[in-house]
Write an enzyme that holds these catalytic residues in place. Structure first.
Site, PDB file in Angstrom:
ATOM      1  N   ARG A  50     -12.799 -17.948   1.263  1.00 37.38           N
ATOM      2  CA  ARG A  50     -12.632 -16.724   0.448  1.00 37.38           C
ATOM      3  C   ARG A  50     -13.553 -15.621   0.970  1.00 37.38           C
ATOM      4  O   ARG A  50     -13.204 -14.438   0.993  1.00 37.38           O
ATOM      5  CB  ARG A  50     -12.898 -17.013  -1.044  1.00 37.38           C
ATOM      6  CG  ARG A  50     -12.902 -15.768  -1.903  1.00 37.38           C
ATOM      7  CD  ARG A  50     -12.610 -16.018  -3.375  1.00 37.38           C
ATOM      8  NE  ARG A  50     -13.228 -17.221  -3.907  1.00 37.38           N
ATOM      9  CZ  ARG A  50     -14.519 -17.367  -4.212  1.00 37.38           C
ATOM     10  NH1 ARG A  50     -15.351 -16.369  -4.027  1.00 37.38           N
ATOM     11  NH2 ARG A  50     -14.977 -18.506  -4.694  1.00 37.38           N
ATOM     12  N   TYR A 102       6.124   4.714  -3.641  1.00 37.59           N
ATOM     13  CA  TYR A 102       6.733   3.401  -3.841  1.00 37.59           C
ATOM     14  C   TYR A 102       6.642   3.038  -5.336  1.00 37.59           C
ATOM     15  O   TYR A 102       5.568   3.175  -5.948  1.00 37.59           O
ATOM     16  CB  TYR A 102       5.997   2.372  -2.971  1.00 37.59           C
ATOM     17  CG  TYR A 102       6.365   0.955  -3.298  1.00 37.59           C
ATOM     18  CD1 TYR A 102       7.695   0.545  -3.287  1.00 37.59           C
ATOM     19  CD2 TYR A 102       5.397   0.020  -3.646  1.00 37.59           C
ATOM     20  CE1 TYR A 102       8.042  -0.760  -3.605  1.00 37.59           C
ATOM     21  CE2 TYR A 102       5.736  -1.284  -3.959  1.00 37.59           C
ATOM     22  CZ  TYR A 102       7.070  -1.661  -3.943  1.00 37.59           C
ATOM     23  OH  TYR A 102       7.410  -2.944  -4.264  1.00 37.59           O
ATOM     24  N   ASP A 174      -1.658   5.745   1.940  1.00 32.56           N
ATOM     25  CA  ASP A 174      -0.813   4.580   2.236  1.00 32.56           C
ATOM     26  C   ASP A 174      -0.091   4.889   3.547  1.00 32.56           C
ATOM     27  O   ASP A 174       0.760   5.786   3.600  1.00 32.56           O
ATOM     28  CB  ASP A 174       0.185   4.378   1.085  1.00 32.56           C
ATOM     29  CG  ASP A 174       1.070   3.146   1.286  1.00 32.56           C
ATOM     30  OD1 ASP A 174       1.294   2.754   2.452  1.00 32.56           O
ATOM     31  OD2 ASP A 174       1.553   2.592   0.277  1.00 32.56           O
TER      32      ASP A 174
HETATM   33  C1  LIG Z   1       4.863   2.342   0.993  1.00 30.54           C
HETATM   34  C2  LIG Z   1       4.622   0.998   0.377  1.00 30.54           C
HETATM   35  N1  LIG Z   1       3.372   0.658  -0.012  1.00 30.54           N
HETATM   36  C3  LIG Z   1       3.096  -0.539  -0.565  1.00 30.54           C
HETATM   37  C4  LIG Z   1       4.095  -1.479  -0.767  1.00 30.54           C
HETATM   38  C5  LIG Z   1       3.756  -2.815  -1.395  1.00 30.54           C
HETATM   39  O1  LIG Z   1       3.684  -3.790  -0.418  1.00 30.54           O
HETATM   40  P1  LIG Z   1       3.954  -5.351  -0.657  1.00 30.54           P
HETATM   41  O2  LIG Z   1       5.403  -5.497  -0.961  1.00 30.54           O
HETATM   42  O3  LIG Z   1       3.534  -5.978   0.635  1.00 30.54           O
HETATM   43  O4  LIG Z   1       3.101  -5.771  -1.802  1.00 30.54           O
HETATM   44  C6  LIG Z   1       5.394  -1.187  -0.368  1.00 30.54           C
HETATM   45  C7  LIG Z   1       6.458  -2.182  -0.567  1.00 30.54           C
HETATM   46  O5  LIG Z   1       7.625  -1.963  -0.364  1.00 30.54           O
HETATM   47  C8  LIG Z   1       5.671   0.090   0.215  1.00 30.54           C
HETATM   48  O6  LIG Z   1       6.912   0.431   0.608  1.00 30.54           O
END
Ligand SMILES: Cc1ncc(COP(=O)(O)O)c(C=O)c1O
Length: 382
Positions: A50, A102, A174
């Site tokens: 961990r 998202y 992101d």
């Molecule tokens: C832009 C974006 N950020 C985060 C995520 C979340 O990722 P995960 O599905 O790996 O948890 C997604 C999932 O589709 C995404 O499109």
């Protein structure tokens, strides 16, 4: 030695300098929970998985290097990476976020509102004045997706940095849609970069993963403390898969982008398509900003059909392209954002953003472009 990105994808884990057991040329899977202590108060460098695991460590080093960071943590998926990054904020904090996000991130923000009284204002972050207006006394962070999901809005990250500096805010980006192959938000001023590693980084639709990368050690240390305390750690085998996926990131993304350019142009001339949202088209409103801040436009396209029937027909008839909810892998996938990725979003908000029953999102893979176009062609005919 500073490495070009294609080389860093393969050797960025310091492999060149490192001796793995038996001189293995790839990072072995250390599928182990605990490590023997060589003596009292002594450690091999790893004590408990961990807290640290050699396979995960190599992966974190590669992603850190690709994102030009000062520390990286590999998490179980993108959502746990975003959750971890937001743990940097105190209860009661206010965030200004891209309105076109998202859907899972919006669900997380709602949860944080309930649990920690974290408030979010959603604005079009490609308009700096909207960002400035939304900032209040309690604002602690800007949270940006660029290009955004699914409307492909482009936000000028250098401008966001200026605003963040004026108000002492954390800038969280992101970077899932472009990946570090095309865009490095830290170079543009981001404090924290998050990824769904499930997408382009892993690239083969066979594991979930997430990453948080920071621009300085202080932020890394704060996040690492939470990470090792709570433990959203990516398992060794999954780390191995992502390490393997990253080795081909450069050639995959070049091919995906080349295919996307061809498909976007073809879609634009199709009589059943009214709008094409692809950042690599010269008439896309974010084209110039994207050229300034990224090395490519990626391979995500959204498009609007003339009516709902056409959208549904396309989803039902595609054969090579798969109707599925994800993106970034070698297989081309088509998503119906209204009911899938953005099903969680309030209908009124969705409609305002343009996420309606005629909007489809295409993640372009590495298949032959003409085959993909022929597949779309026959699906439109029905
Ligand atoms: C832009 C974006 N950020 C985060 C995520 C979340 O990722 P995960 O599905 O790996 O948890 C997604 C999932 O589709 C995404 O499109």
């Amino acid at each position: 030695m500073s490495l070009a990105i294609e080389t860093a994808c393969i050797h960025g884990n310091g492999q060149l300098e490192k001796d793995h057991p038996y001189r293995s040329i790839i990072t072995p899977i250390f599928q182990v929970a605990t490590f023997a202590h060589p003596g009292i108060g002594r450690s091999s460098g790893y004590d408990y998985s961990r807290v640290g695991n050699p396979t995960r460590h190599d992966l974190e080093q590669v992603v850190n290097e690709l994102e030009h960071g000062r520390g990286c943590l590999a998490t179980t998926n993108g959502m746990s990476a975003i959750w971890l990054a937001l743990e940097l904020l105190p209860p009661g904090a206010h965030i200004v976020a891209s309105e076109d996000l998202y859907g899972g991130s919006v669900r997380l923000f709602d949860l944080l509102k309930e649990n920690r009284d974290i408030d979010v204002s959603y604005v079009n972050t490609s308009h700096e004045d909207e960002v400035r207006t939304a900032i209040g006394e309690d604002t602690k962070a800007l949270y940006i997706e660029t290009p955004s999901n699914p409307m492909m809005e482009v936000t000028d990250l250098a401008e966001m940095r200026k605003i963040a500096d004026e108000h002492g805010l954390l800038l969280i980006v992101d970077n899932t849609f472009l990946s570090p192959y095309f865009q490095n938000p830290i170079d543009l001023g981001a404090d924290v970069v998050v990824h769904s590693g499930t997408k382009y980084l892993e690239g083969h639709n066979d594991t979930l993963a997430g990453f948080v990368i920071t621009r300085n050690e202080e932020l890394y240390e704060r996040l690492e403390f939470i990470y090792k305390t709570v433990g959203p750690c990516l398992a060794p085998f999954d780390c191995f898969l992502v390490l393997r996926g990253i080795k081909t990131l450069a050639i995959r993304l070049e091919k995906q982008q080349e295919n996307a350019q061809k498909i976007a142009r073809w879609l634009k001339s199709h009589p059943s398509v009214t709008d094409v949202y692809y950042v690599g088209l010269e008439d896309h409103p974010g084209y110039e900003v994207s050229k300034k801040q990224a090395r490519g436009f990626g391979a995500m396209i959204s498009f609007r059909t003339v009516d709902r029937q056409t959208a549904e027909k396309v989803l039902e008839k595609i054969k090579i392209i798969t109707f599925a909810e994800s993106l970034g892998g070698v297989e081309s996938l088509m998503t119906y954002p209204m009911i899938q990725t953005h099903g969680y979003i309030d209908t009124k908000v969705r409609e305002k953003l343009g996420i309606t029953d005629t909007l489809l999102r295409l993640s372009v893979g590495i298949e032959n472009a003409e085959d993909l176009i022929a597949d779309l062609e026959q699906a439109f005919i029905g």
